[in-house]
Motif scaffolding. Sequence first.
Motif, PDB file in Angstrom:
ATOM      1  N   VAL A 104       0.726  -1.382   0.089  1.00 49.63           N
ATOM      2  CA  VAL A 104       0.119  -0.001  -0.013  1.00 49.63           C
ATOM      3  C   VAL A 104       1.016   1.145   0.022  1.00 49.63           C
ATOM      4  CG1 VAL A 104      -1.652   1.354   1.373  1.00 49.63           C
ATOM      5  CG2 VAL A 104      -1.967  -0.865   1.008  1.00 49.63           C
ATOM      6  N   ALA A 105       1.925   1.165   0.739  1.00 47.57           N
ATOM      7  CA  ALA A 105       2.878   2.551   0.640  1.00 47.57           C
ATOM      8  C   ALA A 105       3.410   2.849  -0.440  1.00 47.57           C
ATOM      9  CB  ALA A 105       4.054   2.098   1.698  1.00 47.57           C
ATOM     10  N   LEU A 106       3.853   1.501  -1.341  1.00 46.12           N
ATOM     11  CA  LEU A 106       4.366   1.569  -2.465  1.00 46.12           C
ATOM     12  C   LEU A 106       3.480   1.990  -3.593  1.00 46.12           C
ATOM     13  CD1 LEU A 106       6.845  -1.615  -2.727  1.00 46.12           C
ATOM     14  CD2 LEU A 106       7.400   0.870  -2.901  1.00 46.12           C
TER      15      LEU A 106
ATOM     16  N   THR B 297      -2.192   0.782  -9.090  1.00 49.21           N
ATOM     17  CA  THR B 297      -3.184  -0.243  -9.170  1.00 49.21           C
ATOM     18  C   THR B 297      -2.671  -1.662  -8.996  1.00 49.21           C
ATOM     19  OG1 THR B 297      -3.243  -0.426 -11.611  1.00 49.21           O
ATOM     20  CG2 THR B 297      -5.007   1.214 -10.391  1.00 49.21           C
ATOM     21  N   GLN B 298      -1.492  -2.152  -9.652  1.00 44.66           N
ATOM     22  CA  GLN B 298      -0.970  -3.521  -9.310  1.00 44.66           C
ATOM     23  C   GLN B 298      -0.544  -3.548  -7.858  1.00 44.66           C
ATOM     24  OE1 GLN B 298       1.768  -2.961 -12.716  1.00 44.66           O
ATOM     25  NE2 GLN B 298       0.521  -4.433 -13.933  1.00 44.66           N
ATOM     26  N   TRP B 299       0.070  -2.454  -7.261  1.00 45.90           N
ATOM     27  CA  TRP B 299       0.413  -2.726  -5.988  1.00 45.90           C
ATOM     28  C   TRP B 299      -0.707  -2.712  -5.105  1.00 45.90           C
ATOM     29  CZ3 TRP B 299       4.973  -4.477  -4.978  1.00 45.90           C
ATOM     30  CH2 TRP B 299       6.107  -3.840  -5.232  1.00 45.90           C
TER      31      TRP B 299
ATOM     32  N   VAL C  85      -3.917  -6.401  -1.597  1.00 47.33           N
ATOM     33  CA  VAL C  85      -5.301  -7.108  -1.349  1.00 47.33           C
ATOM     34  C   VAL C  85      -5.016  -8.661  -1.231  1.00 47.33           C
ATOM     35  CG1 VAL C  85      -7.637  -7.521  -2.265  1.00 47.33           C
ATOM     36  CG2 VAL C  85      -6.780  -5.268  -2.250  1.00 47.33           C
ATOM     37  N   VAL C  86      -4.221  -9.127  -2.063  1.00 45.65           N
ATOM     38  CA  VAL C  86      -4.090 -10.452  -2.154  1.00 45.65           C
ATOM     39  C   VAL C  86      -3.227 -10.926  -0.931  1.00 45.65           C
ATOM     40  CG1 VAL C  86      -2.800 -12.416  -3.203  1.00 45.65           C
ATOM     41  CG2 VAL C  86      -3.968 -10.839  -4.704  1.00 45.65           C
ATOM     42  N   PHE C  87      -2.070 -10.200  -0.312  1.00 49.08           N
ATOM     43  CA  PHE C  87      -1.267 -10.574   0.587  1.00 49.08           C
ATOM     44  C   PHE C  87      -2.311 -10.348   1.964  1.00 49.08           C
ATOM     45  CE2 PHE C  87       2.584  -9.859  -1.794  1.00 49.08           C
ATOM     46  CZ  PHE C  87       3.126 -11.214  -1.638  1.00 49.08           C
TER      47      PHE C  87
END
Length: 61
Positions: A23-25, A40-42, A47-49
């Motif tokens: 989220v920070a990235l 958006t990919q980050w 969300v997956v992690f």
Amino acid sequence: MKFNKKENAAISLLMMSVSVICVALAGLGYLWQDVWLASTQWMLTAVVFGLFGVYLKMDGD
């Protein structure tokens, strides 16, 4: 692979920590410049992690 409760808690904490880093990235990419992935990919990886972290936390209880 089956882990005991202590291992589940440790892996869950690790996954949630990685989620916060993602989220920070994403925020860094939104405000300044993309870091290897788009923002958006980050967010998707966060969300997956996060979901895996919550799942392991629930499985360990």
